[in-house]
Design a protein around this motif. Sequence first.
Motif, short mmCIF file in Angstrom:
data_model
loop_
_atom_site.label_atom_id
_atom_site.label_comp_id
_atom_site.label_asym_id
_atom_site.label_seq_id
_atom_site.Cartn_x
_atom_site.Cartn_y
_atom_site.Cartn_z
N LEU A 15 0.84 -1.21 0.00
CA LEU A 15 0.00 0.00 0.00
C LEU A 15 0.86 1.24 0.00
N GLN A 16 1.89 1.25 0.79
CA GLN A 16 2.74 2.43 0.84
C GLN A 16 3.44 2.66 -0.48
N LEU A 22 1.54 7.02 -6.60
CA LEU A 22 0.51 8.01 -6.92
C LEU A 22 0.97 9.41 -6.54
N ILE A 23 1.73 9.49 -5.48
CA ILE A 23 2.23 10.81 -5.10
C ILE A 23 3.23 11.31 -6.14
N GLN A 24 4.05 10.40 -6.60
CA GLN A 24 5.05 10.81 -7.58
C GLN A 24 4.40 11.28 -8.86
N THR A 25 3.34 10.62 -9.23
CA THR A 25 2.64 11.07 -10.43
C THR A 25 1.66 12.17 -10.10
N VAL B 36 -8.58 7.41 -9.66
CA VAL B 36 -7.38 7.43 -8.84
C VAL B 36 -7.47 6.35 -7.76
N LEU B 37 -8.63 6.26 -7.19
CA LEU B 37 -8.81 5.24 -6.16
C LEU B 37 -8.68 3.85 -6.76
N SER B 112 -6.82 -7.02 -14.80
CA SER B 112 -6.49 -5.83 -14.02
C SER B 112 -5.05 -5.49 -14.30
N LEU B 113 -4.87 -4.29 -14.51
CA LEU B 113 -3.55 -3.87 -14.91
C LEU B 113 -2.65 -3.79 -13.69
N PRO B 114 -1.49 -4.19 -13.87
CA PRO B 114 -0.55 -4.17 -12.75
C PRO B 114 -0.22 -2.74 -12.35
N PRO B 115 0.36 -2.63 -11.26
CA PRO B 115 0.68 -1.28 -10.80
C PRO B 115 1.71 -0.64 -11.68
N GLY B 116 1.62 0.60 -11.77
CA GLY B 116 2.63 1.31 -12.52
C GLY B 116 2.38 1.28 -14.00
#
Lengths: 121, 527
Positions: A15-16, A22-25, B36-37, B112-116
């Motif tokens: 989560l962090q 998200l903060i960076q973007t 965003v969420l 679901s798309l991976p993070p980033g």
Amino acid sequence: MAYQLYRNTTLGNSLQESLDELIQTQQITPQLALQVLLQFDKAINTALANRVRNRVNFKGSLNTYRFCDNVWTFVLNDVEFREVTDLVKVDKVKIVACDGKSSDYFSHSSLIIRPRLFLTQ
Amino acid sequence: MLSNSSHVPKLYLSIIDDVIESMREVFLDEGLEDRVLDDLRQLWESKIMQSKAVDGLALMKNTINSSNFVLQLPPNYGQTFSKPAASMVIPAGQHVQSFTAKNNGGTLATFSLPPGMTYPVQIPAGVTLQTASGQLYKVNVPVMVTQTPAGHRHLSQVQPRQGVPVVEWRDPSSASQQSATVVPSTVLKTMALPKTEPFSPQPVAPPRADPQTTEQKSLIPPVQPPNEKPLLPQPVVQPPVQENNFVQQPQVPSAQATFSGQTPVSFQPPAQLPSHPPESPFDSGDFNLDGIDFDSPQPLDMSLSSSSAHMPSLQVKMETTLSEGSGFMGQGSEFEAREMVKQEDHGAVADMTTHLEGLPVDSTKLEMALLKDYNYNDALADIIQLDGPADSSSEEVEELEGGAMGENEFLGMMTVEALQALQEVDGSSDDGISSSSGDSVGMDEITVEEDPLNSGDDVSEQDIPDLFDTDNVIVCQYDKVCFSFLVCQYDKIHRSKNRWKFYLKDGVMCYGGKDYVFSKAVGEAEW
């Protein structure tokens, strides 16, 4: 306030990291990220208290122990974790335990610092 | 801990749900979109899945509607997926791309798309995606997964465009399902179709690719012309090659041989392109594909080959992406890449093809070759050529060119800063000094600075080297973290002489790389 103890778990770390991205973007503010983490603290504390019902036994040799700010930190070697169904052996495990009787924010604030380096190996 | 491991994914998902839902209002109050969420959620879940600390999280997610894409699977998907997911880590990036597909019904696969990952996402050919249910889908054709302009990742339409994408694995029957109209605002999907058959587990791409590619070739010519017409007028269009390949044409011609394990992928409509031109498909850098088996060369080849002909800017972006250290799994589908390239009939592509064909399958070599084509290597070489300790970095670069490297293998082309950081780390780790606070001065200077600092640190470090390793900084990537820890609350800690007894509760454990939870734990140890 709930313990922030669980931020350095897989769940908390992921989560962090996600919040950091998200903060960076610049999709969220650091303030908001902090709120998310606080909410996470509450959620995981509640979940562990209410939704988990299992018992584990373990046995090993104690390498180090520390009690500071009402937080116990142990390092055990050659530990066997035994649940009803299974047995897992681990060479080394670090246990960080906050006081279960009181949920004090400040007593474990030191755990938040350098999360990744705090728990090693 | 079989029983425990089954609880953990559910528990984690419930925690994730709690957190996300409780933050929804707060996010809205902040003026942020739901997207965003959702992004946060996707990132979070992907990272958890990437860490492999939780088994079956993807399976659990199947039941939860948090999917981004709804993909139809080709009708001829086999039911058997015996192949375990082999995660491929594409270095340099922190992101793991894991796809959870809801293939229960067979018709829809939710990804679901991976993070980033940012849209558009390009999935190179030869990629095998593993669904949450463990089914493997093989993408024989590079596909571009993009986001709808509105940001809705859910694809309500199976296929806005009729026709089977150049990907062969569409069946004519499936094609019929798709609307013939081209809707730029909708996400295009290459779908297979209504049939819910899962993909056959065979990761075999090449054998299947052959007939398919040939079909593809035959299909492409007739397909392309009609494709181009609607596409060209659009101001921002994905590389025509891609479109031709991925967009479904009204002609759904031949039943395309259903490739086992071909996954339908939604494509970004051309309208999406304006917002994404600055992004390369791999803009997010590297992605980790779980359960993906690459039988052929890198996906990068595909993306480059597919885009190079039409979008020079994309080429540049690819270069940039490469330079940023995005490494791609070495196994891509070189064969398919060649096929794709040939199909495109572009001179630039042909160059790439020639170049690619002449190269060994080694991904690193391919990367280097590609980079060289863009004259990037010169610049990179210039930057990397540093005096003193930095000489080894040039060696590293050469190693990259020469073949698989150890830790650098996944990094591909690293940035100068990353290389320097590595150099610093290598130097500092030996000395036990932390000097890597972002100082990019010459290596010699850093080494000199480290010595006086090191001597002071050594004394204190030796006492508790294991627990508090604060001065040594190692910057690297890991496949798996195998340390064990337990975070919990204690009810009582008892000691009698040197015998300790622990009465713990509400704990989360991680050992053997796996996560466990408990409500109560009792332990004893002798000090």
